[in-house]
Write a protein that holds these residues in place. Structure first.
Motif, PDB file in Angstrom:
ATOM      1  N   LEU A 295       0.847  -0.996   0.080  1.00  0.00           N
ATOM      2  CA  LEU A 295       0.067   0.083  -0.002  1.00  0.00           C
ATOM      3  C   LEU A 295       0.981   1.283  -0.131  1.00  0.00           C
ATOM      4  O   LEU A 295       1.600   1.390   1.041  1.00  0.00           O
ATOM      5  CB  LEU A 295      -1.112   0.219   1.169  1.00  0.00           C
ATOM      6  N   MET A 296       0.972   1.843  -1.096  1.00  0.00           N
ATOM      7  CA  MET A 296       1.511   3.095  -1.151  1.00  0.00           C
ATOM      8  C   MET A 296       1.008   4.458  -1.130  1.00  0.00           C
ATOM      9  O   MET A 296       1.464   5.343  -1.430  1.00  0.00           O
ATOM     10  CB  MET A 296       2.261   3.125  -2.649  1.00  0.00           C
ATOM     11  N   HIS A 297      -0.267   4.530  -0.411  1.00  0.00           N
ATOM     12  CA  HIS A 297      -0.822   5.509  -0.347  1.00  0.00           C
ATOM     13  C   HIS A 297      -0.877   6.184   1.133  1.00  0.00           C
ATOM     14  O   HIS A 297      -1.121   5.492   2.107  1.00  0.00           O
ATOM     15  CB  HIS A 297      -2.410   5.241  -0.292  1.00  0.00           C
ATOM     16  N   PRO A 298       0.068   7.154   1.013  1.00  0.00           N
ATOM     17  CA  PRO A 298       0.497   7.656   2.625  1.00  0.00           C
ATOM     18  C   PRO A 298      -0.683   8.129   3.398  1.00  0.00           C
ATOM     19  O   PRO A 298      -1.514   8.740   2.841  1.00  0.00           O
ATOM     20  CB  PRO A 298       1.353   8.911   2.179  1.00  0.00           C
ATOM     21  N   LEU A 299      -0.786   7.682   4.513  1.00  0.00           N
ATOM     22  CA  LEU A 299      -1.964   8.087   5.701  1.00  0.00           C
ATOM     23  C   LEU A 299      -3.256   7.607   5.163  1.00  0.00           C
ATOM     24  O   LEU A 299      -3.916   8.274   5.626  1.00  0.00           O
ATOM     25  CB  LEU A 299      -1.808   9.750   6.008  1.00  0.00           C
ATOM     26  N   TRP A 300      -3.234   6.722   4.546  1.00  0.00           N
ATOM     27  CA  TRP A 300      -4.566   6.024   4.260  1.00  0.00           C
ATOM     28  C   TRP A 300      -5.081   5.690   5.375  1.00  0.00           C
ATOM     29  O   TRP A 300      -6.364   5.882   5.667  1.00  0.00           O
ATOM     30  CB  TRP A 300      -4.462   4.843   3.360  1.00  0.00           C
TER      31      TRP A 300
ATOM     32  N   LEU B  40      17.433   6.109  12.540  1.00  0.00           N
ATOM     33  CA  LEU B  40      17.809   4.663  12.934  1.00  0.00           C
ATOM     34  C   LEU B  40      16.469   3.770  12.909  1.00  0.00           C
ATOM     35  O   LEU B  40      16.359   2.847  12.275  1.00  0.00           O
ATOM     36  CB  LEU B  40      18.744   4.167  13.842  1.00  0.00           C
ATOM     37  N   ALA B  41      15.643   4.576  13.603  1.00  0.00           N
ATOM     38  CA  ALA B  41      14.125   3.867  13.778  1.00  0.00           C
ATOM     39  C   ALA B  41      13.621   3.679  12.494  1.00  0.00           C
ATOM     40  O   ALA B  41      12.937   2.807  11.907  1.00  0.00           O
ATOM     41  CB  ALA B  41      13.472   4.292  14.848  1.00  0.00           C
ATOM     42  N   PHE B  42      13.450   4.945  11.683  1.00  0.00           N
ATOM     43  CA  PHE B  42      12.967   4.945  10.466  1.00  0.00           C
ATOM     44  C   PHE B  42      13.700   3.850   9.305  1.00  0.00           C
ATOM     45  O   PHE B  42      12.870   3.186   8.835  1.00  0.00           O
ATOM     46  CB  PHE B  42      13.230   6.346   9.774  1.00  0.00           C
ATOM     47  N   ALA B  43      15.017   3.804   9.361  1.00  0.00           N
ATOM     48  CA  ALA B  43      15.702   2.944   8.605  1.00  0.00           C
ATOM     49  C   ALA B  43      15.384   1.468   8.928  1.00  0.00           C
ATOM     50  O   ALA B  43      15.196   0.752   7.988  1.00  0.00           O
ATOM     51  CB  ALA B  43      17.162   3.114   8.609  1.00  0.00           C
ATOM     52  N   LEU B  44      15.170   1.208  10.126  1.00  0.00           N
ATOM     53  CA  LEU B  44      14.821  -0.137  10.582  1.00  0.00           C
ATOM     54  C   LEU B  44      13.324  -0.601   9.995  1.00  0.00           C
ATOM     55  O   LEU B  44      13.107  -1.613   9.716  1.00  0.00           O
ATOM     56  CB  LEU B  44      15.045  -0.468  12.007  1.00  0.00           C
ATOM     57  N   SER B  45      12.532   0.339  10.150  1.00  0.00           N
ATOM     58  CA  SER B  45      11.077   0.200   9.964  1.00  0.00           C
ATOM     59  C   SER B  45      11.145   0.108   8.392  1.00  0.00           C
ATOM     60  O   SER B  45      10.310  -0.851   7.653  1.00  0.00           O
ATOM     61  CB  SER B  45      10.495   1.378  10.104  1.00  0.00           C
ATOM     62  N   VAL B  46      11.976   0.761   7.529  1.00  0.00           N
ATOM     63  CA  VAL B  46      12.121   0.789   6.129  1.00  0.00           C
ATOM     64  C   VAL B  46      12.240  -0.541   5.701  1.00  0.00           C
ATOM     65  O   VAL B  46      12.105  -1.327   4.855  1.00  0.00           O
ATOM     66  CB  VAL B  46      12.806   1.986   5.295  1.00  0.00           C
ATOM     67  N   PHE B  47      13.494  -1.027   6.474  1.00  0.00           N
ATOM     68  CA  PHE B  47      14.245  -2.409   6.102  1.00  0.00           C
ATOM     69  C   PHE B  47      13.181  -3.438   6.379  1.00  0.00           C
ATOM     70  O   PHE B  47      12.860  -4.546   5.721  1.00  0.00           O
ATOM     71  CB  PHE B  47      15.257  -2.548   7.064  1.00  0.00           C
TER      72      PHE B  47
ATOM     73  N   GLU C  24       9.774  -3.355   6.137  1.00  0.00           N
ATOM     74  CA  GLU C  24       8.734  -3.350   5.156  1.00  0.00           C
ATOM     75  C   GLU C  24       9.212  -3.747   3.851  1.00  0.00           C
ATOM     76  O   GLU C  24       8.483  -4.523   3.238  1.00  0.00           O
ATOM     77  CB  GLU C  24       8.309  -1.713   5.184  1.00  0.00           C
ATOM     78  N   ILE C  25      10.592  -3.575   3.400  1.00  0.00           N
ATOM     79  CA  ILE C  25      11.190  -4.090   2.308  1.00  0.00           C
ATOM     80  C   ILE C  25      11.377  -5.412   2.410  1.00  0.00           C
ATOM     81  O   ILE C  25      10.791  -6.395   1.300  1.00  0.00           O
ATOM     82  CB  ILE C  25      12.489  -3.346   1.990  1.00  0.00           C
ATOM     83  N   ILE C  26      11.829  -6.117   3.313  1.00  0.00           N
ATOM     84  CA  ILE C  26      11.725  -7.610   3.633  1.00  0.00           C
ATOM     85  C   ILE C  26      10.371  -8.252   3.554  1.00  0.00           C
ATOM     86  O   ILE C  26      10.293  -9.381   2.554  1.00  0.00           O
ATOM     87  CB  ILE C  26      12.484  -7.864   4.978  1.00  0.00           C
TER      88      ILE C  26
ATOM     89  N   GLU D 169       3.785  -1.356   3.815  1.00  0.00           N
ATOM     90  CA  GLU D 169       2.850  -0.035   3.885  1.00  0.00           C
ATOM     91  C   GLU D 169       3.656   1.184   4.390  1.00  0.00           C
ATOM     92  O   GLU D 169       4.498   1.126   5.129  1.00  0.00           O
ATOM     93  CB  GLU D 169       1.655   0.035   4.904  1.00  0.00           C
ATOM     94  N   ILE D 170       3.454   2.494   3.829  1.00  0.00           N
ATOM     95  CA  ILE D 170       4.222   3.647   4.099  1.00  0.00           C
ATOM     96  C   ILE D 170       3.695   4.027   5.432  1.00  0.00           C
ATOM     97  O   ILE D 170       4.408   4.724   6.352  1.00  0.00           O
ATOM     98  CB  ILE D 170       3.741   4.726   2.996  1.00  0.00           C
ATOM     99  N   ASP D 171       2.541   3.774   5.546  1.00  0.00           N
ATOM    100  CA  ASP D 171       1.814   4.288   7.035  1.00  0.00           C
ATOM    101  C   ASP D 171       2.502   3.539   8.172  1.00  0.00           C
ATOM    102  O   ASP D 171       2.559   4.030   9.243  1.00  0.00           O
ATOM    103  CB  ASP D 171       0.232   3.805   7.045  1.00  0.00           C
ATOM    104  N   ASP D 172       2.825   2.110   8.004  1.00  0.00           N
ATOM    105  CA  ASP D 172       3.541   1.407   9.072  1.00  0.00           C
ATOM    106  C   ASP D 172       5.066   2.170   9.284  1.00  0.00           C
ATOM    107  O   ASP D 172       5.387   2.188  10.552  1.00  0.00           O
ATOM    108  CB  ASP D 172       4.001   0.117   8.530  1.00  0.00           C
TER     109      ASP D 172
END
Length: 133
Positions: free
Chosen positions: A38-43, A88-95, A97-99, A109-112
């Motif tokens: 889901l790539m809809h920010p803030l859905w 670093l929390a942001f980077a871990l969260s992106v990691f 979501e990518i995994i 999701e971007i929202d996550d």
């Protein structure tokens, strides 16, 4: 208790938390669910306020709660690097979501990422108000 013992305890708690976090978000997921993204920010926020969606509210709160310990424990374990806690929390969260996306483990999701980062910020602020003097 000596500062060295406190630091060791903080490190053990932080890496124990990271292990649990990765278990919850990646390793406990059994079977691929397909590429769900889901790539809809803030859905979730839109759904929450537009439709009074309790599912969206629960999802928002749970993702924030999941990362509050990160903000607090990273700040305790790495006092010298505390200023990097949020990024670093942001980077871990992106990691994570990518995994999840690559291995098809639930929804990516971007929202996550947004909610996790907010949770880490809350933990960071709690540390600043309770531990750091």
């Amino acid at each position: 208790m000596s500062d060295k013992k406190k630091h060791i305890i903080a490190l053990v708690l932080f890496y124990g938390y990271i292990s649990i976090l990765l278990w919850i978000t990646i390793f406990s997921r059994q079977s691929p669910t397909g590429k769900n993204m889901l790539m809809h920010p803030l859905w979730e926020y839109i759904a929450l306020f537009k439709n009074i969606s309790w599912h969206a509210a629960r999802d928002i709160v749970m993702n924030m709660l999941l990362f509050i310990p990160y903000g607090f424990l990273f700040s305790c374990a790495y006092v010298k690097y505390r200023k990097y806690t949020i990024i670093l929390a942001f980077a871990l969260s992106v990691f994570i979501e990518i995994i999840q996306l690559i291995f098809q483990l639930g929804w990516s999701e971007i929202d996550d990422v947004v909610n996790n980062t907010i949770g880490a910020f809350i933990g960071y602020k709690v540390y600043g108000r309770t531990i750091k003097k």
